[in-house]
Design a protein around this motif. Structure first.
Motif, PDB file in Angstrom:
ATOM      1  N   HIS A   8       0.851  -1.195   0.000  1.00 39.79           N
ATOM      2  CA  HIS A   8       0.000   0.000   0.000  1.00 39.79           C
ATOM      3  C   HIS A   8       0.882   1.238   0.000  1.00 39.79           C
ATOM      4  N   LEU A   9       0.407   2.282  -0.668  1.00 38.04           N
ATOM      5  CA  LEU A   9       1.073   3.578  -0.618  1.00 38.04           C
ATOM      6  C   LEU A   9       0.333   4.432   0.399  1.00 38.04           C
ATOM      7  N   VAL A  10       1.077   4.884   1.412  1.00 35.34           N
ATOM      8  CA  VAL A  10       0.514   5.719   2.471  1.00 35.34           C
ATOM      9  C   VAL A  10       1.058   7.130   2.309  1.00 35.34           C
ATOM     10  N   GLN A  11       0.164   8.106   2.344  1.00 36.76           N
ATOM     11  CA  GLN A  11       0.579   9.509   2.347  1.00 36.76           C
ATOM     12  C   GLN A  11       0.293  10.053   3.740  1.00 36.76           C
ATOM     13  N   TYR A  12       1.371  10.405   4.440  1.00 40.85           N
ATOM     14  CA  TYR A  12       1.239  10.913   5.797  1.00 40.85           C
ATOM     15  C   TYR A  12       0.747  12.349   5.779  1.00 40.85           C
ATOM     16  N   ASP A  13       0.248  12.803   6.907  1.00 38.66           N
ATOM     17  CA  ASP A  13      -0.333  14.139   7.011  1.00 38.66           C
ATOM     18  C   ASP A  13       0.674  15.242   6.664  1.00 38.66           C
ATOM     19  N   ASP A  14       1.980  14.956   6.798  1.00 37.60           N
ATOM     20  CA  ASP A  14       2.994  15.959   6.459  1.00 37.60           C
ATOM     21  C   ASP A  14       3.391  15.920   4.982  1.00 37.60           C
ATOM     22  N   GLY A  15       2.731  15.037   4.181  1.00 36.86           N
ATOM     23  CA  GLY A  15       2.978  14.966   2.748  1.00 36.86           C
ATOM     24  C   GLY A  15       3.955  13.883   2.323  1.00 36.86           C
ATOM     25  N   VAL A  16       4.678  13.292   3.243  1.00 33.14           N
ATOM     26  CA  VAL A  16       5.624  12.227   2.933  1.00 33.14           C
ATOM     27  C   VAL A  16       4.851  10.964   2.552  1.00 33.14           C
ATOM     28  N   GLU A  17       5.348  10.229   1.548  1.00 27.80           N
ATOM     29  CA  GLU A  17       4.709   8.986   1.112  1.00 27.80           C
ATOM     30  C   GLU A  17       5.633   7.809   1.374  1.00 27.80           C
ATOM     31  N   GLU A  18       5.029   6.643   1.669  1.00 21.89           N
ATOM     32  CA  GLU A  18       5.796   5.436   1.963  1.00 21.89           C
ATOM     33  C   GLU A  18       4.991   4.211   1.531  1.00 21.89           C
ATOM     34  N   GLU A  19       5.681   3.224   0.931  1.00 20.43           N
ATOM     35  CA  GLU A  19       5.045   1.952   0.595  1.00 20.43           C
ATOM     36  C   GLU A  19       5.185   1.011   1.779  1.00 20.43           C
ATOM     37  N   LEU A  20       4.064   0.402   2.177  1.00 22.18           N
ATOM     38  CA  LEU A  20       4.065  -0.519   3.312  1.00 22.18           C
ATOM     39  C   LEU A  20       3.318  -1.794   2.959  1.00 22.18           C
ATOM     40  N   ASP A  21       3.732  -2.909   3.559  1.00 18.57           N
ATOM     41  CA  ASP A  21       3.011  -4.168   3.429  1.00 18.57           C
ATOM     42  C   ASP A  21       1.999  -4.231   4.572  1.00 18.57           C
ATOM     43  N   LEU A  22       0.773  -3.851   4.296  1.00 19.43           N
ATOM     44  CA  LEU A  22      -0.262  -3.813   5.325  1.00 19.43           C
ATOM     45  C   LEU A  22      -1.127  -5.070   5.330  1.00 19.43           C
ATOM     46  N   LEU A  23      -0.794  -6.047   4.484  1.00 23.64           N
ATOM     47  CA  LEU A  23      -1.566  -7.285   4.459  1.00 23.64           C
ATOM     48  C   LEU A  23      -1.151  -8.228   5.581  1.00 23.64           C
ATOM     49  N   LYS A  24       0.042  -8.042   6.114  1.00 19.71           N
ATOM     50  CA  LYS A  24       0.519  -8.853   7.225  1.00 19.71           C
ATOM     51  C   LYS A  24       0.103  -8.203   8.544  1.00 19.71           C
ATOM     52  N   PRO A  25      -0.404  -8.978   9.483  1.00 18.75           N
ATOM     53  CA  PRO A  25      -0.749  -8.415  10.791  1.00 18.75           C
ATOM     54  C   PRO A  25       0.498  -7.812  11.462  1.00 18.75           C
ATOM     55  N   SER A  26       0.320  -6.686  12.111  1.00 19.09           N
ATOM     56  CA  SER A  26       1.449  -6.018  12.754  1.00 19.09           C
ATOM     57  C   SER A  26       0.948  -5.152  13.903  1.00 19.09           C
ATOM     58  N   LYS A  27       1.782  -5.032  14.921  1.00 24.19           N
ATOM     59  CA  LYS A  27       1.467  -4.116  16.025  1.00 24.19           C
ATOM     60  C   LYS A  27       1.958  -2.716  15.727  1.00 24.19           C
ATOM     61  N   ASN A  28       2.604  -2.524  14.570  1.00 34.17           N
ATOM     62  CA  ASN A  28       3.193  -1.225  14.227  1.00 34.17           C
ATOM     63  C   ASN A  28       2.243  -0.304  13.475  1.00 34.17           C
ATOM     64  N   TRP A  29       1.065  -0.778  13.098  1.00 34.46           N
ATOM     65  CA  TRP A  29       0.106   0.088  12.421  1.00 34.46           C
ATOM     66  C   TRP A  29      -1.311  -0.319  12.802  1.00 34.46           C
ATOM     67  N   ARG A  30      -2.213   0.635  12.631  1.00 32.68           N
ATOM     68  CA  ARG A  30      -3.638   0.352  12.844  1.00 32.68           C
ATOM     69  C   ARG A  30      -4.474   1.355  12.076  1.00 32.68           C
ATOM     70  N   LEU A  31      -5.623   0.906  11.649  1.00 28.12           N
ATOM     71  CA  LEU A  31      -6.576   1.792  10.977  1.00 28.12           C
ATOM     72  C   LEU A  31      -7.260   2.634  12.045  1.00 28.12           C
ATOM     73  N   ILE A  32      -7.550   3.877  11.700  1.00 26.94           N
ATOM     74  CA  ILE A  32      -8.243   4.772  12.622  1.00 26.94           C
ATOM     75  C   ILE A  32      -9.420   5.431  11.941  1.00 26.94           C
ATOM     76  N   ILE A  33     -10.342   5.904  12.745  1.00 22.42           N
ATOM     77  CA  ILE A  33     -11.523   6.602  12.209  1.00 22.42           C
ATOM     78  C   ILE A  33     -11.357   8.074  12.527  1.00 22.42           C
TER      79      ILE A  33
END
Length: 71
Positions: free
Chosen positions: A46-71
Motif C-alpha cells: 500500500h502507498l501511504v501519504q502521511y499528514d505531512d505529505g511524505v509517502e511510503e510503501e508498506l506491506d499492510l496485508l501482514k498483521p502487525s502491532k506497528n500500524w492500525r486503521l483509525i476513524i
C-alpha cells in the motif's frame, strides 16, 4: 478528541484505500498518521501519504502491532 480504532479482516488490499492509518515507528520517534492512497497488486504493498505529505510503501496485508486503521 479521542481517536477510535478500526479493526477488520483484510481480504483484499484494495479494501483499505482511502482509510486513515496510524503507523508507529518507535518510542523515540512516535507515530505518524496518514491516508492509504493506493494498493499495488504486483508488489502487494500500500502507498501511504502521511499528514505531512511524505509517502511510503508498506506491506499492510501482514498483521502487525506497528500500524492500525483509525476513524
Amino acid at each position: 478528541m479521542a481517536t477510535r480504532h478500526l479493526t477488520f479482516l483484510i481480504t483484499n488490499g484494495s479494501e483499505m484505500i482511502d482509510k486513515r492509518i496510524q503507523v508507529r515507528y518507535s518510542a523515540k520517534f512516535g507515530c505518524e498518521k496518514g491516508k492509504i492512497i493506493t494498493f499495488d497488486m504486483k508488489k502487494r504493498r500500500h502507498l501511504v501519504q502521511y499528514d505531512d505529505g511524505v509517502e511510503e510503501e508498506l506491506d499492510l496485508l501482514k498483521p502487525s502491532k506497528n500500524w492500525r486503521l483509525i476513524i
